[in-house]
Design a protein around this motif. Structure first.
Motif, short mmCIF file in Angstrom:
data_model
loop_
_atom_site.label_atom_id
_atom_site.label_comp_id
_atom_site.label_asym_id
_atom_site.label_seq_id
_atom_site.Cartn_x
_atom_site.Cartn_y
_atom_site.Cartn_z
N MET A 62 -24.56 10.89 12.05
CA MET A 62 -23.17 11.01 12.47
C MET A 62 -22.86 12.44 12.91
SD MET A 62 -20.92 8.62 9.92
CE MET A 62 -20.88 6.83 10.23
N LEU A 63 -23.39 13.41 12.19
CA LEU A 63 -23.17 14.80 12.60
C LEU A 63 -23.82 15.07 13.95
CD1 LEU A 63 -22.25 17.68 12.10
CD2 LEU A 63 -24.33 18.06 10.76
N VAL A 64 -25.05 14.62 14.13
CA VAL A 64 -25.76 14.82 15.40
C VAL A 64 -25.01 14.12 16.54
CG1 VAL A 64 -27.88 14.32 16.68
CG2 VAL A 64 -28.01 15.12 14.32
N GLY A 65 -24.60 12.87 16.31
CA GLY A 65 -23.87 12.13 17.34
C GLY A 65 -22.56 12.78 17.70
N GLY A 66 -21.87 13.30 16.68
CA GLY A 66 -20.60 13.96 16.94
C GLY A 66 -20.77 15.21 17.79
N LEU A 67 -21.79 16.00 17.49
CA LEU A 67 -22.03 17.23 18.23
C LEU A 67 -22.46 16.95 19.67
CD1 LEU A 67 -23.87 19.38 15.53
CD2 LEU A 67 -21.45 19.37 16.13
N ILE A 68 -23.18 15.86 19.88
CA ILE A 68 -23.67 15.54 21.24
C ILE A 68 -22.58 14.90 22.08
CG2 ILE A 68 -25.25 14.06 22.56
CD1 ILE A 68 -27.29 14.42 20.31
N PHE A 69 -21.93 13.87 21.53
CA PHE A 69 -21.05 13.05 22.36
C PHE A 69 -19.63 13.58 22.49
CE2 PHE A 69 -24.39 9.94 21.22
CZ PHE A 69 -24.76 9.58 22.51
N GLY A 70 -19.22 14.50 21.62
CA GLY A 70 -17.90 15.10 21.79
C GLY A 70 -17.78 15.84 23.12
N PRO A 71 -18.65 16.83 23.36
CA PRO A 71 -18.61 17.52 24.66
C PRO A 71 -18.86 16.59 25.84
CG PRO A 71 -19.85 18.81 23.06
CD PRO A 71 -19.59 17.48 22.42
N LEU A 72 -19.72 15.58 25.68
CA LEU A 72 -19.97 14.64 26.78
C LEU A 72 -18.69 13.88 27.14
CD1 LEU A 72 -23.48 13.08 25.99
CD2 LEU A 72 -22.86 14.60 27.88
N ALA A 73 -17.93 13.47 26.14
CA ALA A 73 -16.68 12.74 26.40
C ALA A 73 -15.66 13.65 27.07
CB ALA A 73 -16.11 12.19 25.10
N ASP A 74 -15.66 14.93 26.72
CA ASP A 74 -14.73 15.87 27.35
C ASP A 74 -15.13 16.19 28.78
OD1 ASP A 74 -12.94 16.16 25.22
OD2 ASP A 74 -14.19 17.66 24.23
N ARG A 75 -16.42 16.17 29.06
CA ARG A 75 -16.88 16.49 30.41
C ARG A 75 -16.88 15.28 31.33
NH1 ARG A 75 -21.09 19.75 27.81
NH2 ARG A 75 -22.53 18.03 28.09
N ASN A 76 -17.29 14.12 30.78
CA ASN A 76 -17.56 12.95 31.63
C ASN A 76 -16.58 11.79 31.45
OD1 ASN A 76 -20.04 14.14 32.65
ND2 ASN A 76 -20.89 13.73 30.63
N GLY A 77 -15.66 11.90 30.53
CA GLY A 77 -14.67 10.84 30.37
C GLY A 77 -14.84 10.07 29.08
N ARG A 78 -13.73 9.51 28.59
CA ARG A 78 -13.74 8.79 27.32
C ARG A 78 -14.43 7.43 27.41
NH1 ARG A 78 -12.08 13.78 26.06
NH2 ARG A 78 -9.81 14.07 25.97
N VAL A 79 -14.15 6.69 28.48
CA VAL A 79 -14.60 5.30 28.56
C VAL A 79 -16.12 5.18 28.55
CG1 VAL A 79 -14.68 3.28 30.08
CG2 VAL A 79 -12.51 4.44 29.67
N LYS A 80 -16.78 5.98 29.35
CA LYS A 80 -18.25 5.91 29.43
C LYS A 80 -18.89 6.20 28.08
CE LYS A 80 -18.48 7.31 34.30
NZ LYS A 80 -18.92 8.38 35.24
N VAL A 112 -27.54 4.41 14.05
CA VAL A 112 -26.21 3.89 13.71
C VAL A 112 -25.25 5.05 13.48
CG1 VAL A 112 -24.86 2.67 11.95
CG2 VAL A 112 -27.02 1.71 12.73
N GLY A 113 -25.74 6.07 12.78
CA GLY A 113 -24.92 7.26 12.55
C GLY A 113 -24.61 8.00 13.83
N VAL A 114 -25.61 8.13 14.72
CA VAL A 114 -25.41 8.83 15.99
C VAL A 114 -24.29 8.16 16.79
CG1 VAL A 114 -26.45 9.33 18.23
CG2 VAL A 114 -27.73 9.80 16.15
N GLY A 115 -24.37 6.85 16.91
CA GLY A 115 -23.34 6.13 17.66
C GLY A 115 -21.99 6.16 16.98
N GLY A 116 -21.98 5.92 15.67
CA GLY A 116 -20.73 5.91 14.93
C GLY A 116 -20.06 7.27 14.89
N GLY A 117 -20.84 8.32 14.70
CA GLY A 117 -20.28 9.67 14.69
C GLY A 117 -19.78 10.08 16.06
#
Length: 404
Positions: A62-80, A112-117
Motif C-alpha cells: 500500500m505504501l509503494v502503491g501510494g507513492l507511485i500512483f499519487g503523482p501519476l494521478a496528478d500528472r495523467n488524470g484520476r480516471v485512468k 493487492v496492497g499496491v492497487g489498494g494503496g
C-alpha cells in the motif's frame, strides 16, 4: 485555493457513487484475508509468524502503491489511474484463489496492497475535485462509511462461501471490482477540476509533478503534521481492532458470546461517528471537529480499560469506535482543502499510506506493553497518542476558507 470549476449535480452524484463504490470494493477485497487467514495457515502448513507476514506485506504494498500512483494521478488524470489500480488489486485478489504456495500469496498480496494503496488517493482526490470546501467533510464521510460497509459485506460473504468452497472461493469474489474499473475507464469522464488545473498550468510544470511538491511552496509543515495525525489514526485503529477483543477478555476476565458481536457494535459506532464528524467538519471547521474527537478519543480509550460487564464492553466499543475512528472520514477532506488540485492525489497517498505503514506497528508496541505493564498503562499509551494528534491539529496552517 484555486477557483473551482462549475460542476453539475449529475457530475457530483456520479462522483459520489464511483468514489463510494471504489472504497467499498477496495475495503472488501483487502479485508477478505482477515476471515480466511487461519484456513490459509493450515492449508500451506506455515507458522503464525509467516501467516502474519501476509498482512505486513500488504501494508508495504500500500505504501509503494501510494507513492507511485499519487503523482501519476496528478500528472495523467484520476480516471485512468482509478481504473488501473482497481484492475491491479482486483486481479491480484482473484488470483489468490489459485496460489500454489506461500511465496505466491506474498506476491499477490503485495500487489493487492499496491492497487489498494494507489486507489485511495485517487478516490479522495475525485471527491475533492468535485465538491466544495463546505461539502467535502460530509461527502468523504459517506464514502468512508461505504468502505466500512465493504468490510461487513466481506465478513458476510466469507461466512457463506467458506463452508461451500473453502478459502479459495472467497478470493474469487474479490475479483469482481474489475468490472467497476472497466466501467470507470469507459464511461466516466475525467475530473473537470483536474482538466482545468492542467489547462491553466504549463505542460512542462504539470509533467514534473513529484512527491517533492508536497514539501515546497509552504506545504512541508502541513505534510509532516498531517502525516503524524494519520499515523496516530492508523495506530489507534490497528490497536483497537486487533487487540481490544482479546485484551478485554483475557486481561479483564470478560467473555463475549462472539467476537463478531463486539466487531459489529464497534463498526456501527465507527459509521455513526464518521457521519457525525462529516457534519461537524463542514459546519464548524476541521480544527474544531478534530479537536473534539481527538480529546474525546483520549478519554474514551482510557476509560474503556475499566469496562467490567458485557454491556459496558459492547457500549464502550461503540463509543470508542465513534470517536477514535469516526474522524477517519475527515482526512480526504482536509487534504482536499489544504492542497491544490495538481498535487491532491500525491498528498492523499503519501500522508495516509505512510501513516498506514508506520501506524501499523502499533500492534507490536501494544503487545510489548501488555507483556511488560498493565492494561491501564497500555490504554494510556493510546490516549497519549491522541493527545499528540490533538496538539498537532492546532498548529495546522491554511487560509480561513480552507481550515478553521
Amino acid at each position: 485555493m484555486e477557483e473551482q470549476a462549475v460542476i453539475s449535480s449529475k457530475e457530483r452524484y456520479r462522483t459520489l457513487l464511483v468514489s463510494g463504490g471504489g472504497l467499498f470494493s477496495q475495503s472488501a477485497s483487502t479485508m477478505l484475508l482477515s476471515f480466511v487467514l487461519a484456513s490459509m495457515i493450515t492449508s500451506f502448513h506455515i507458522s503464525g509468524t509467516a501467516g502474519g507476514f501476509i498482512s505486513t506485506i500488504t501494508n508495504i504494498g500500500m505504501l509503494v502503491g501510494g507513492l507511485i500512483f499519487g503523482p501519476l494521478a496528478d500528472r495523467n488524470g484520476r480516471v485512468k489511474v482509478y481504473a488501473l489500480t482497481t484492475f491491479i488489486y482486483a486481479a491480484a485478489t482473484g488470483l489468490m484463489a489459485f496460489a500454489a504456495n506461500i511465496e505466491m500469496v506474498y506476491l499477490l498480496r503485495f500487489l493487492v496492497g499496491v492497487g489498494g494503496g494507489g486507489v485511495y488517493g485517487v478516490i479522495m482526490s475525485m471527491v475533492a475535485d468535485t465538491f466544495t470546501n463546505e461539502q467535502r467533510g460530509r461527502v468523504t464521510s459517506y464514502v468512508t462509511i461505504l468502505g466500512q460497509v465493504g468490510s461487513i459485506v466481506a465478513a458476510l460473504a466469507a461466512a457463506i462461501i467458506i463452508p461451500l468452497s473453502g478459502w479459495r472461493g472467497v478470493f474469487l469474489l474479490g475479483a469482481l471490482p474489475i468490472f467497476l474499473g472497466i466501467y470507470v475507464y469507459t464511461r466516466v469522464p475525467e475530473s473537470r477540476e483536474w482538466l482545468k488545473a492542467k489547462e491553466t498550468s504549463s505542460r512542462e510544470v504539470t509533467s514534473k509533478i513529484t512527491l517533492l511538491d508536497l514539501f515546497r511552496d509552504g506545504n512541508a509543515s502541513n505534510t509532516v503534521k498531517l502525516t503524524i495525525m494519520a499515523t496516530v489514526q492508523i495506530a489507534g485503529y490497528f490497536g483497537l481492532m486487533n487487540w481490544l477483543p482479546s485484551i478485554l477478555q483475557q486481561k479483564s476476565g470478560l467473555s463475549v458470546s462472539s467476537s463478531s458481536i463486539w466487531m459489529i457494535a464497534t463498526i456501527i459506532g465507527m459509521s455513526l461517528g464518521m457521519f457525525v464528524f462529516g457534519q461537524i467538519m463542514d459546519r464548524i471547521g476541521s480544527k474544531v471537529a478534530y479537536s473534539i474527537f481527538l480529546l474525546a478519543s483520549a478519554i474514551a480509550v482510557f476509560l474503556y480499560s475499566f469496562a467490567d460487564t458485557q454491556i459496558s464492553l459492547l457500549r464502550g466499543g461503540a463509543v470508542v469506535g465513534f470517536f477514535a475512528n469516526g474522524m477517519n472520514a475527515g482526512y480526504g477532506a482536509i487534504v482536499g482543502n489544504l492542497y491544490e488540485t495538481k498535487i491532491r492525489a500525491s498528498a492523499n497517498n503519501l500522508i495516509f499510506n505512510i501513516g498506514r505503514a508506520v501506524g501499523g506497528f502499533s500492534s507490536v508496541v501494544i503487545g510489548f506493553l501488555l507483556d511488560h505493564s498493565t492494561l491501564t498503562i497500555t490504554m494510556g499509551f493510546l490516549s497519549v497518542l491522541y493527545i499528540i494528534s490533538f496538539l498537532t491539529v492546532l498548529t495546522l496552517r491554511g487560509k480561513k476558507a480552507d481550515i478553521k
